[in-house]
Scaffold this active site. Structure first.
Site, PDB file in Angstrom:
ATOM      1  N   LYS A 178       0.843  -1.189   0.000  1.00  0.00           N
ATOM      2  CA  LYS A 178       0.000   0.000   0.000  1.00  0.00           C
ATOM      3  C   LYS A 178       0.886   1.251   0.000  1.00  0.00           C
ATOM      4  O   LYS A 178       2.042   1.204   0.395  1.00  0.00           O
ATOM      5  CB  LYS A 178      -0.944   0.006   1.207  1.00  0.00           C
ATOM      6  CG  LYS A 178      -0.335  -0.066   2.577  1.00  0.00           C
ATOM      7  CD  LYS A 178       0.004   1.228   3.246  1.00  0.00           C
ATOM      8  CE  LYS A 178      -1.080   2.256   3.149  1.00  0.00           C
ATOM      9  NZ  LYS A 178      -0.647   3.514   3.850  1.00  0.00           N
ATOM     10  N   THR A 189       5.059   5.893   4.081  1.00  0.00           N
ATOM     11  CA  THR A 189       3.977   5.085   4.668  1.00  0.00           C
ATOM     12  C   THR A 189       3.687   4.048   3.653  1.00  0.00           C
ATOM     13  O   THR A 189       2.669   4.058   2.992  1.00  0.00           O
ATOM     14  CB  THR A 189       2.667   5.809   4.942  1.00  0.00           C
ATOM     15  OG1 THR A 189       2.931   6.939   5.696  1.00  0.00           O
ATOM     16  CG2 THR A 189       1.698   4.924   5.729  1.00  0.00           C
ATOM     17  N   ASN A 396      -4.622  16.251   1.176  1.00  0.00           N
ATOM     18  CA  ASN A 396      -3.769  16.415   2.349  1.00  0.00           C
ATOM     19  C   ASN A 396      -4.111  17.601   3.240  1.00  0.00           C
ATOM     20  O   ASN A 396      -3.667  17.675   4.377  1.00  0.00           O
ATOM     21  CB  ASN A 396      -2.308  16.478   1.919  1.00  0.00           C
ATOM     22  CG  ASN A 396      -1.784  15.085   1.663  1.00  0.00           C
ATOM     23  OD1 ASN A 396      -1.729  14.283   2.593  1.00  0.00           O
ATOM     24  ND2 ASN A 396      -1.476  14.774   0.420  1.00  0.00           N
TER      25      ASN A 396
END
Lengths: 401, 401
Positions: A178, A189, A396
């Site tokens: 991911k 991440t 974001n």
């Protein structure tokens, strides 16, 4: 030598089960994944270089460093369990303990991983309640569900697998991963779990993984940020009964296949970068050293000005050479040549051969290769990035709300 | 000790004239500026560290390095004359020659500067035609017109001046500057021209300028890109008859005033950053070393994730600590404390004291200070950045078209 399996995933490798469920960390979507190997695995891993490391990183890193075998990986999305201090560490331990209990395995055979918002306590009761359910859901084709459960702002789930023909028989490597924000070299991440049914020694596995990660996951950039939670894990359970000897021709083949698998996973993360509309390969050739090549490619891949220009299909090659110039690498800019795909844009001595119309056509494609030929040495590299769109800002500016 | 002059500019210092006209590089707006000193000046300068350096940078840098006096600065906007090779260099020389001719001064008394799009030949005839006109337009209050003529995507012109009372009398320092994309430490497409009527030795002037630039222009970031054309120039013509002796108390006062002037100019560039809606001061306190403090502040100031969160008034403090963590600086994240203005957000040991409502109120202001107290050493720093908005992408996706 290797062949991608259609709709393959981590459970394409023999002896692995997986599951993905909703347990309540997120509002409605799947948020808990479990990967389980019937046989004990040798395990290799690479982890974020961020000084701020989430609790699950600390736990899993210790297991990979030690010589224990691994049987399971538990992953939650929706909450990173990062910057949560002592309490966060205890939360991660509780999860690890529960998984071990329900799978009847040892505590340190369970790797833990989290992704999501930073700095909030994990709703640990919800996860603990989910563990009994997810264990009963484990299945030989659960890879896709697990891939879905580890997603955060990802738009699509990412699963891949390859088969490799070796001297003793066929082995499979499967993976799920991911993205998709905070993507920058040396982990982001970015979670990636890979499993093979080949047997490799632990040290051998680690060496091969690092080699593949350096060529793939460490050469992608979405936004230049690096997360507190990244990890790539590679498990080897030997279920195929194929043993890969160190420094053998088989090892070489396996390593190539693993790199190809990692490249597809890495590219999928970039394509699915927050707000991304285009996949950009940045190729730097004929540099004086590999470090110079990587510094330049990284600087171009991270430049907001390059990424916004490509978003607008604008052949602003000056931003490419300028991004190279600020990289700190040693090169002579006036020798450099630039190509979009195979179309020459700039020749040496700043001779502009840009055909605006053809360039705009190429830059309007979904996949673009920018090549910067330094015309000096013999070292080359390839990075991957995406364009920078208004959608990235939208996503974001209000991530937590 | 020093006082800002209302509507002051570079021509607030005695003995300087300036002008700004339209000569045809841009479609309609002013695009040519000239600054002229009646007396020969000692000159100091700092220049872009980008390996790709525009023709005017090469010429002006050589003049600053040599011991010649400076009388004039000619600046065009709309075209950077960068990546234009031998021909671009000859274009810049022609401009320099023409200015010298019409001002009846020496060739190497003329500094040249350009800003705008990279990689296109300068429309040099248009500029040459403009030079005769601009020389006749020089005036004692032309600073604002010159400031207007150096703008590219700037939304407002930037002019400042301060008066400093010294032991021998009063001196003035005035300046004009422009941003506004490609702004990153160590210069950006950032031009800043400063003039004083005090007299300082050349070496002394260079030392004082570097000190001020390091504390101001080198601590701002709009988008992490560094341009091929940046320069800060400081001229000293002695028209006030005040001589500032090296290492004197007067020098100290002058230096403080210059730094204050540069700080206002630097902040104006950030406020006017492409698409910016907020000015963010990033303060890092109690670091183990000044390098650690700067690494961390720079990493926070450059993080797209921090900048987008603040655009959305989202108190996502995890992104701040994560940006610090990826900086490479040495610190213990669990000791760190975070404040928005004076509101505590995070105490040591990851103790979250965030009041979401109050935090959102602060983050909705036009000016915000983020303080990261590392609770370790005694070194502090302050950087300035802006938020990252959808408007930034819009501006940069179609800059050339």
């Amino acid at each position: 030598m290797y062949k991608f399996i259609e709709r393959g995933s981590i459970t394409s490798a023999s002896g692995y089960k997986a599951a993905g469920i909703f347990c309540g960390v997120k509002r409605a979507k799947k948020d808990l994944a479990l990967i389980f190997s019937e046989l004990p695995c040798n395990a290799a891993g690479t982890f974020t270089l961020n000084k701020v490391q989430a609790a699950p990183i600390l736990i899993s890193k210790n297991i990979i460093k030690s010589n224990t075998k691994v049987r399971a990986i538990i992953v939650n999305s929706g909450n990173a369990n990062a910057c949560t201090g002592e309490n966060g560490y205890l939360d991660a331990l509780k999860i690890q303990e529960n998984v071990a209990k329900f799978l009847s395995i040892q505590l340190n055979e369970v790797l833990v991983s989290s992704t999501g918002v930073i700095g909030q306590r994990l709703p640990v009761e919800k996860i603990l309640n989910g563990i009994e359910e997810i264990v009963t859901n484990l299945s030989n084709d659960g890879g896709e569900l697990a891939a879905e459960a580890i997603m955060t702002t990802d738009q699509f789930k990412k699963t891949f697998a390859v088969k490799v023909e070796l001297s003793q028989g066929e082995v499979t490597i499967g993976g799920i991963c991911k993205g998709s924000g905070m993507i920058m070299p040396n982990m982001a991440t970015m979670l990636s779990f890979i499993a093979t049914d080949a047997y490799l020694e632990k040290d051998q596995l680690q060496k091969i993984l690092i080699n593949s990660v350096n060529k793939t996951f460490n050469k992608i950039s979405v936004d230049g940020d690096t997360s507190t939670n990244d990890m790539v894990i590679l498990l080897s359970n030997g279920a195929s009964n194929v043993i890969i000897k160190p420094q053998s021709a088989d090892e070489e083949k396996f390593s190539l296949a693993l790199t190809a698998l990692c490249e597809e996973m890495a590219k999928a993360i970039v394509i699915d970068g927050e707000g991304a509309t285009k996949l950009i390969s940045v190729v730097v050739t004929n540099a004086k050293s590999i470090d110079d090549a990587d510094l330049i490619a990284k600087s171009i891949a991270n430049s907001p000005l390059v990424k916004t220009a490509i978003n607008g299909s604008d052949a602003n090659w000056g931003r490419i050479i300028s991004a190279a110039g600020k990289s700190g690498a040693d090169f002579n800019p006036s020798k450099a040549q630039i190509f979009f795909d195979s179309l020459p844009i700039l020749c040496s001595n700043y001779t502009v051969v840009l055909n605006e119309e053809k360039a705009r056509e190429i830059l309007s494609n979904k996949e673009i290769t920018i090549t910067l030929d330094l015309m000096e040495g013999k070292y080359s590299t390839k990075w991957w990035t995406c364009d920078f769109s208004q959608e990235y800002i939208k996503i974001n500016a209000n991530y937590r709300t």
